[in-house]
Enzyme design. Sequence first.
Site, PDB file in Angstrom:
ATOM      1  CD  GLU A  30      -5.518   1.517   2.273  1.00 19.72           C
ATOM      2  OE1 GLU A  30      -6.055   2.147   1.344  1.00 19.72           O
ATOM      3  OE2 GLU A  30      -5.873   0.388   2.642  1.00 19.72           O
TER       4      GLU A  30
ATOM      5  NE  ARG B 291      -4.205  -1.444   0.171  1.00 18.22           N
ATOM      6  CZ  ARG B 291      -4.346  -2.751  -0.066  1.00 18.22           C
ATOM      7  NH1 ARG B 291      -3.342  -3.438  -0.552  1.00 18.22           N
ATOM      8  NH2 ARG B 291      -5.499  -3.344   0.159  1.00 18.22           N
TER       9      ARG B 291
ATOM     10  CB  SER C 123      -8.567  -0.711   4.560  1.00 10.42           C
ATOM     11  OG  SER C 123      -8.986  -1.978   4.136  1.00 10.42           O
TER      12      SER C 123
HETATM   13  N1  EPU Z   1     -11.755  -9.522  10.438  1.00 15.79           N
HETATM   14  C1  EPU Z   1     -12.275  -9.421  11.693  1.00 15.79           C
HETATM   15  N2  EPU Z   1     -13.219  -8.471  11.926  1.00 15.79           N
HETATM   16  C2  EPU Z   1     -13.633  -7.615  10.970  1.00 15.79           C
HETATM   17  C3  EPU Z   1     -13.123  -7.739   9.682  1.00 15.79           C
HETATM   18  C4  EPU Z   1     -12.161  -8.698   9.437  1.00 15.79           C
HETATM   19  O1  EPU Z   1     -11.912 -10.166  12.603  1.00 15.79           O
HETATM   20  O2  EPU Z   1     -14.457  -6.758  11.272  1.00 15.79           O
HETATM   21  C5  EPU Z   1     -10.742 -10.536  10.177  1.00 15.79           C
HETATM   22  C6  EPU Z   1     -11.107 -11.465   9.049  1.00 15.79           C
HETATM   23  O3  EPU Z   1     -11.847 -12.551   9.502  1.00 15.79           O
HETATM   24  C7  EPU Z   1      -9.762 -11.891   8.537  1.00 15.79           C
HETATM   25  C8  EPU Z   1      -8.912 -10.647   8.745  1.00 15.79           C
HETATM   26  O4  EPU Z   1      -9.558  -9.865   9.747  1.00 15.79           O
HETATM   27  O5  EPU Z   1      -9.236 -12.925   9.332  1.00 15.79           O
HETATM   28  C9  EPU Z   1      -8.697  -9.847   7.469  1.00 15.79           C
HETATM   29  O6  EPU Z   1      -9.929  -9.375   6.970  1.00 15.79           O
HETATM   30  P1  EPU Z   1     -10.216  -9.178   5.404  1.00 15.79           P
HETATM   31  O7  EPU Z   1     -10.029 -10.451   4.680  1.00 15.79           O
HETATM   32  O8  EPU Z   1     -11.526  -8.503   5.275  1.00 15.79           O
HETATM   33  O9  EPU Z   1      -9.060  -8.246   4.888  1.00 15.79           O
HETATM   34  P2  EPU Z   1      -8.340  -6.945   5.493  1.00 15.79           P
HETATM   35  O10 EPU Z   1      -6.971  -7.349   5.894  1.00 15.79           O
HETATM   36  O11 EPU Z   1      -9.152  -6.229   6.504  1.00 15.79           O
HETATM   37  C10 EPU Z   1      -7.265  -6.253   3.228  1.00 15.79           C
HETATM   38  C11 EPU Z   1      -7.148  -4.972   2.457  1.00 15.79           C
HETATM   39  C12 EPU Z   1      -8.433  -4.704   1.682  1.00 15.79           C
HETATM   40  C13 EPU Z   1      -8.661  -5.874   0.728  1.00 15.79           C
HETATM   41  C14 EPU Z   1      -8.759  -7.156   1.551  1.00 15.79           C
HETATM   42  C15 EPU Z   1      -8.869  -8.385   0.683  1.00 15.79           C
HETATM   43  C16 EPU Z   1      -5.607  -3.579   3.708  1.00 15.79           C
HETATM   44  C17 EPU Z   1      -5.457  -2.417   4.636  1.00 15.79           C
HETATM   45  N3  EPU Z   1      -6.864  -3.886   3.378  1.00 15.79           N
HETATM   46  O12 EPU Z   1      -8.286  -6.043   4.199  1.00 15.79           O
HETATM   47  O13 EPU Z   1      -8.237  -3.539   0.913  1.00 15.79           O
HETATM   48  O14 EPU Z   1      -9.847  -5.682  -0.017  1.00 15.79           O
HETATM   49  O15 EPU Z   1      -7.570  -7.323   2.358  1.00 15.79           O
HETATM   50  O16 EPU Z   1      -7.633  -8.630   0.072  1.00 15.79           O
HETATM   51  O17 EPU Z   1      -4.612  -4.155   3.282  1.00 15.79           O
HETATM   52  C18 EPU Z   1      -8.476  -1.179   0.940  1.00 15.79           C
HETATM   53  O18 EPU Z   1      -7.243  -1.111   0.822  1.00 15.79           O
HETATM   54  O19 EPU Z   1      -9.180  -0.135   1.009  1.00 15.79           O
HETATM   55  C19 EPU Z   1      -9.107  -2.475   1.035  1.00 15.79           C
HETATM   56  C20 EPU Z   1     -10.412  -2.603   1.212  1.00 15.79           C
END
Ligand code: EPU
Length: 337
Positions: free
Chosen positions: A333, A165, A236
């Site tokens: 971010e 990012r 995010s």
């Molecule tokens: N989780 C929770 N609670 C929540 C949401 C998520 O416990 O409220 C847990 C999920 O179960 C999972 C982990 O946190 O174990 C990660 O969640 P998720 O797969 O939704 O991905 P993320 O790490 O929160 C990242 C990117 C997103 C991208 C997704 C999918 C970043 C900062 N964010 O989110 O990107 O869509 O992975 O690859 O790297 C963005 O950059 O704006 C964005 C949405």
Amino acid sequence: MEITRSVSLQPLNSFGVPAVAAHFAAISNRAELEEALAFAKAERLPIQVLGGGSNVLFIRDYPGLVLHMENHGVEFLQTMPGQMQRVRAGAGENWHDFVSMCSRKGLYGLENLALIPGTVGAAPMQNIGAYGAEIADCLIELSVYDRKKNSWLTMDKSQCEFSYRDSLFKQSGRDRFIIFDVTLELSTAWYPNLSYAALANALVNQEPTAEQVIEAVCSIRRSKLPDPGVLGNAGSFFKNPIISEDKYASLLEQLPGLPSYQTGESGLTKIPAAWLLDKLGWKGRTRGAAKVHDAHALVLVNTGDASGEDILLLAQAMSSSVLESFGIALEPEVQIL
Ligand code: EPU
């Protein structure tokens, strides 16, 4: 090209918060960009480039010149060895429309990045990524305007300093380079990237077509991330923190089940900020009309008439609580302006 005064930025940022640009110009071609920059120089105005406005939070009016990139056009360039083809797109193209167009033309590699809001020109800024892919994987070069040398420049991928990012354009090159178009190298042969477990699990058919992968990505995103057209948000709000393996081991004692992801660098691991925030009970909490999304703790939403400051104060309370509880400093971010 017209330079307009006192333009509302509310419809141009996906949080939908109010802010006014002292000066505003829509940029459709290279000459217009040069003209607008000359105006800013003569008037000694700072400039801010705006694409889809989907990764910015305005916390006050902007005193300088906002350049809204509206240069369009997609060119399919030469075929490369090894079933690859190059494609060049203008900064003002809508990212998701571009992803869909490439896939329809039989050019693959961007499917996992479907439905990310924003424009092509903004995509390299923060090296957009999702479901195990990021734009740096297939980016070849960018045309940029170099404000220091007052000239046009082609930058190749190695000059862009891409990381998670992040890029040169978000760091030291922020005030220097303006991204005008982006060249990617895509594959004419289809191989799905199902490295991200949630995506593989969502696909019943384990040999999916590109269209099926795009559909699955869109449906996962829609289930977790609010549509900015309906509920203002910028995806995010924070990056996922990258910490040492040692710190992870000690956190795991405090937080059994804390997930971790590989970073590609030994001794370091990435952990989900959403998981930490969820553990601390942030989902659904509000400050004025700013709210932590019910379905995802990393997403802040504007439920109506939130100001940028309401959203920022809520974000600050979230990061303070993560620092106090787990000793981790969350980094935004989203660009705060
Ligand atoms: N989780 C929770 N609670 C929540 C949401 C998520 O416990 O409220 C847990 C999920 O179960 C999972 C982990 O946190 O174990 C990660 O969640 P998720 O797969 O939704 O991905 P993320 O790490 O929160 C990242 C990117 C997103 C991208 C997704 C999918 C970043 C900062 N964010 O989110 O990107 O869509 O992975 O690859 O790297 C963005 O950059 O704006 C964005 C949405």
